[in-house]
Enzyme design. Structure first.
Site, PDB file in Angstrom:
ATOM      1  CG  HIS A  22      49.251-106.137 -50.309  1.00 35.37           C
ATOM      2  ND1 HIS A  22      48.518-105.087 -49.821  1.00 35.37           N
ATOM      3  CD2 HIS A  22      50.467-105.631 -50.618  1.00 35.37           C
ATOM      4  CE1 HIS A  22      49.249-103.993 -49.829  1.00 35.37           C
ATOM      5  NE2 HIS A  22      50.438-104.293 -50.310  1.00 35.37           N
ATOM      6  CG  HIS A  64      53.564-101.252 -45.805  1.00 34.54           C
ATOM      7  ND1 HIS A  64      53.394 -99.881 -45.718  1.00 34.54           N
ATOM      8  CD2 HIS A  64      53.714-101.531 -47.126  1.00 34.54           C
ATOM      9  CE1 HIS A  64      53.431 -99.364 -46.929  1.00 34.54           C
ATOM     10  NE2 HIS A  64      53.614-100.327 -47.806  1.00 34.54           N
TER      11      HIS A  64
END
Length: 295
Positions: A22, A64
């Protein structure tokens, strides 16, 4: 292992449980930096995730947030460039799309995480491809395509161009560097289904309304899998079998060692979701804790 990874995401062919790093190995290195990606590969992640934003000059960059201030020193380097665009929340924000790639390359993307990472830089999607290719799979996310659309930017078109320029959609490339596309945005997912039909894609979901049989059948028409937030699976464990019966994979998020849970540790939590509930893959900040069994 990489050749198996692609096959395992074909309908009904899931043979391995798979880990997606991630934002890279983001528990141990600053997210979306070369250090985080390299560490994910060293920790044997099956895939490395790239969240994608778009710079002012049309370059895809791995980050992100829609803004720069959380993971870089943009507010310090460009104190007068903050925006009050309400589409990204109240207050002043340093939008990725307000800065050129050259300007973003001036930013420190590591010191916020730990002093020893000072000087780290965000990766472009091309740099991420070059770093990861042949060593792990790629797992790009089309983030906020509607925000970019409102600014006259076709994020999906830019993405497809980079994929094709690198030949990532070809069977030959997919055998050595599997790629799976993810997005919360249904329109974007439908477009890549049309433009890159040979590349697996998952629709990320987090609402109860997305787990009905009718909705899952609809998702099946444009996605090869679903990406439910883990609490959604915990509340609707039957979702996994239903999706599998439709020929879709189930990939959940996000598993992290620093999050309090009812499990003894993150490895135990991942094991429960993978082997008890039956999901196929998961996103984790801790790829080194991913539980592997002979399947």
């Amino acid at each position: 292992m990489l050749g198996i990874a692609l096959l395992s995401f074909a309908p009904h062919a899931q043979t391995m449980k798979q880990s997606i790093a991630h934002r890279g190995a983001s528990a141990y290195a600053p997210e979306h930096t070369a250090a985080a990606y390299r560490l994910a590969i060293e920790q044997h992640a099956d895939f490395v995730e790239q969240d994608l934003g778009v710079t002012r000059d049309g370059e895809l960059i791995c980050i992100h947030d829609d803004t720069l201030e959380r993971t870089t020193n943009a507010a310090e380097v460009f104190p007068d460039r903050g925006s009050t665009d309400s589409r990204v929340g109240a207050g002043r924000h340093w939008l990725v799309n307000d800065f050129t790639l050259d300007e973003i390359r001036r930013l420190d993307a590591g010191k916020w995480f730990k002093p020893e990472f000072a000087g780290a830089r965000l990766q472009t999607f091309q740099e991420a491809i070059d770093l990861v290719r042949g060593k792990a799979g790629l797992y790009p996310e089309l983030k906020s395509p509607q925000l970019y659309k409102s600014r006259g930017i076709d994020q999906v078109k830019l993405f497809v161009e980079v994929v094709r320029r690198n030949g990532l959609e070809t069977p030959e490339s997919l055998r050595t560097t599997p790629m799976i596309i993810q997005s919360f945005d249904e329109e974007a997912t439908r477009r890549v289904a049309s433009d890159l039909p040979g590349v697996p894609r998952i629709l990320l979901i987090e609402r109860d309304g997305d787990v009905s049989d009718a909705r899952l059948r609809e998702i099946k028409t444009f996605a090869t899998g679903i990406g439910p937030e883990k609490s959604l699976i915990a509340a609707h464990p039957e979702l996994v079998k239903t999706a599998h019966a439709l020929g879709m994979t189930v990939t959940s998020w996000t598993f992290r060692a620093d999050e309090k849970s009812s499990f003894a540790n993150v490895r135990a939590e991942m094991s429960h979701f993978l082997f008890d509930l039956g999901i196929d893959a998961l996103f984790t900040n801790n790829p080194d804790q991913f539980p592997r069994r002979n399947n």
